[in-house]
Design an enzyme around this catalytic site. Structure first.
Site, PDB file in Angstrom:
ATOM      1  N   ASP A  50      11.183   1.373   7.333  1.00 29.80           N
ATOM      2  CA  ASP A  50       9.693   1.265   6.238  1.00 29.80           C
ATOM      3  C   ASP A  50       8.791   1.365   7.102  1.00 29.80           C
ATOM      4  O   ASP A  50       8.692   0.757   8.223  1.00 29.80           O
ATOM      5  CB  ASP A  50      10.565  -0.057   5.459  1.00 29.80           C
ATOM      6  CG  ASP A  50       9.468  -0.953   5.165  1.00 29.80           C
ATOM      7  OD1 ASP A  50       9.385   0.167   3.651  1.00 29.80           O
ATOM      8  OD2 ASP A  50       8.257  -1.481   5.098  1.00 29.80           O
ATOM      9  N   TYR A  55       0.216  -0.391   7.866  1.00 30.80           N
ATOM     10  CA  TYR A  55       0.269  -0.843   8.756  1.00 30.80           C
ATOM     11  C   TYR A  55       0.564   0.780  10.009  1.00 30.80           C
ATOM     12  O   TYR A  55       0.607  -0.113  10.824  1.00 30.80           O
ATOM     13  CB  TYR A  55       1.833  -0.557   8.324  1.00 30.80           C
ATOM     14  CG  TYR A  55       3.579  -1.175   7.715  1.00 30.80           C
ATOM     15  CD1 TYR A  55       2.247  -2.189   7.156  1.00 30.80           C
ATOM     16  CD2 TYR A  55       4.320  -1.287   7.584  1.00 30.80           C
ATOM     17  CE1 TYR A  55       3.081  -2.421   5.712  1.00 30.80           C
ATOM     18  CE2 TYR A  55       4.674  -1.705   6.518  1.00 30.80           C
ATOM     19  CZ  TYR A  55       4.373  -2.394   5.266  1.00 30.80           C
ATOM     20  OH  TYR A  55       4.731  -3.192   4.694  1.00 30.80           O
ATOM     21  N   LYS A  85       4.438   3.849   1.801  1.00 29.90           N
ATOM     22  CA  LYS A  85       3.763   2.653   0.950  1.00 29.90           C
ATOM     23  C   LYS A  85       2.581   3.293   0.208  1.00 29.90           C
ATOM     24  O   LYS A  85       1.679   4.067   1.166  1.00 29.90           O
ATOM     25  CB  LYS A  85       3.685   1.351   0.869  1.00 29.90           C
ATOM     26  CG  LYS A  85       4.707   0.634   1.555  1.00 29.90           C
ATOM     27  CD  LYS A  85       4.921  -0.608   1.985  1.00 29.90           C
ATOM     28  CE  LYS A  85       6.250  -0.546   1.581  1.00 29.90           C
ATOM     29  NZ  LYS A  85       6.387  -0.660   3.350  1.00 29.90           N
ATOM     30  N   HIS A 118       2.010  -0.310  -2.812  1.00 27.71           N
ATOM     31  CA  HIS A 118       1.851  -1.162  -1.920  1.00 27.71           C
ATOM     32  C   HIS A 118       1.721  -2.206  -2.532  1.00 27.71           C
ATOM     33  O   HIS A 118       2.261  -3.171  -2.355  1.00 27.71           O
ATOM     34  CB  HIS A 118       1.088  -0.606  -0.446  1.00 27.71           C
ATOM     35  CG  HIS A 118       1.291  -1.244   0.561  1.00 27.71           C
ATOM     36  ND1 HIS A 118       1.358  -1.037   2.336  1.00 27.71           N
ATOM     37  CD2 HIS A 118       2.174  -3.359   1.094  1.00 27.71           C
ATOM     38  CE1 HIS A 118       1.470  -1.759   3.027  1.00 27.71           C
ATOM     39  NE2 HIS A 118       2.071  -2.831   2.128  1.00 27.71           N
TER      40      HIS A 118
END
Length: 316
Positions: A50, A55, A85, A118
Site C-alpha cells: 500500500d 507518502y 492513491k 485518498h
C-alpha cells in the site's frame, strides 16, 4: 511461507491479500530504507503493498519490485497487489488520468491493482506543507472525480477503484453516481476505533474495508500508543503467548476486513503475518468490544481545523 488468504472484491477480478504492507512512515524514510524494507517484506511473504502519491513511497516501491523480479523473489509483477492513491491536489475530473499515469511512472508499472481517492476533499493548487489554509480546501466534486476514476479502469491503468477515509454519507454519494462501484474503503480501524456502523454499511453495499493504523500508528504525527499500551490486549497476549500487535491484528481480521500494517522491522514483519493459525475466544472478543473508543486519525489534525474538515470528521 504459505500463501496469504485473499478477499474477493466487487468490480475487481484479482483477489486482494488480506494483509498488506504499509509504506507511510513519519518522518518519511529515505528511498533506500523503504526499498530495502519492501524487499525484506517480499521475502517474508507479503504480496500486497500500500502506497500513495502523498507518502513519497511510490518510487522506492517501484524500485523494490524491479529488484525483486531481478533477484527471482517473484516471477511476475502479477504476483503482487499494488494499491496507491489519488492525492487531493489532483482530485478534479481532468487531472485524474494524468495523476494515475504519474503514479504508474513512479512505480515503473503498467497498471495498478487498486486506485483509491485518498481524502474526501479537493485541495486547490499544490500543497507543500500541512496544515493548509482554509481557502485551499474545497468540497469534493464526487460525480466528476468518480468519472475520472472510472476512466482509469476503462483505460486499463488500474484494475479496481475505491476510496479512503470516506464515511457512510460520502459513500452514499459515490454509489449514487457510480457505474463501477467502489471496491474498497480504506479507513482507520483497530480495537480502539472499531467502526461498527461503517463496517455494517460497507458489508451491506459489497464494499471491502481495509484497516489502516490497525496498531494505532504509534510514533507518528497522527497516531498514538493506545492500541499497543492497551491493558486488555496485553492481558490476552500474555495468556495466548502472542504479541499485543498479533492480538490487535487478529481482532481486525476476525471483523471480516483486510488490513495494512506498516513495519520496517524484519522480525515484526514476520510476526504480523502469524495470525492465521489461531483465533480469539468469545470471551476475549467481548473484552475487546468494551475497550473505550476514540478516533485517532482526524482530517483536522492533518489539514487544519477548518469548518469543512470538522464537518467531515464528525461524519460516521
Amino acid at each position: 511461507m504459505a500463501k496469504l488468504p485473499g478477499v474477493t472484491l466487487s468490480s475487481c477480478e484479482k483477489p486482494m491479500p488480506v494483509i498488506g504492507m504499509g509504506t507511510c512512515s513519519f518522518p518519511p524514510a529515505d528511498l533506500e530504507t523503504t526499498k530495502t524494507a519492501i524487499i525484506e517484506a517480499i521475502k517474508a511473504g507479503y504480496r500486497h503493498f500500500d502506497t500513495a502519491f502523498a507518502y513519497g513511497s511510490e518510487k522506492p516501491l517501484g524500485e523494490a519490485i524491479a529488484e525483486a523480479l531481478t533477484l527471482g523473489l517473484i516471477m511476475s509483477r502479477d504476483e503482487l497487489f499494488i494499491t496507491t492513491k489519488l492525492w487531493s491536489s489532483y482530485a478534479e475530473r481532468d487531472q485524474i488520468v494524468p495523476a494515475c499515469k504519474m503514479s504508474l511512472q513512479n512505480l515503473q508499472l503498467d497498471y495498478i491493482d487498486m486506485y483509491l481517492i485518498h481524502l474526501p476533499v479537493r485541495l486547490t493548487g499544490t500543497v507543500f506543507s500541512m496544515p493548509v489554509e482554509k481557502d485551499a480546501i474545497e468540497p469534493l466534486d464526487v460525480k466528476g472525480v468518480w468519472e475520472g476514476m472510472e476512466e482509469c479502469v476503462k483505460l486499463g491503468l488500474t484494475k479496481g477503484i475505491g476510496v479512503s477515509n470516506f464515511s457512510c454519507k460520502k459513500l452514499e454519494k459515490v454509489l449514487a453516481v457510480a457505474t463501477i462501484p467502489p471496491a474498497v474503503n480504506q479507513v482507520e480501524l483497530n480495537p480502539t476505533w472499531q467502526q461498527k456502523e461503517l463496517r455494517e454499511f460497507c458489508k451491506a453495499k459489497g464494499i471491502e474495508i481495509t484497516a489502516f493504523s490497525p496498531l494505532g500508528a504509534n510514533n507518528t504525527k497522527w497516531g498514538d500508543n493506545r492500541v499497543m499500551d492497551s491493558d486488555v490486549l496485553a492481558e490476552i497476549a500474555k495468556f495466548r503467548g502472542k504479541t499485543v500487535a498479533q492480538v490487535a491484528l487478529r481482532w481486525v481480521y476476525e471483523q471480516g476486513v483486510s488490513l495494512v500494517a506498516k513495519s520496517y522491522n524484519k522480525e515484526r514483519m514476520k510476526q504480523n503475518l502469524q495470525i492465521f493459525d489461531w483465533s480469539l475466544s468469545e470471551e476475549e472478543l467481548e473484552k475487546i468490544s468494551q475497550i473505550p473508543q476514540r478516533k485517532g486519525v482526524t482530517l483536522a489534525s492533518i489539514l487544519g481545523p477548518h469548518d469543512l474538515v470538522l464537518e467531515l470528521d464528525a461524519e460516521v
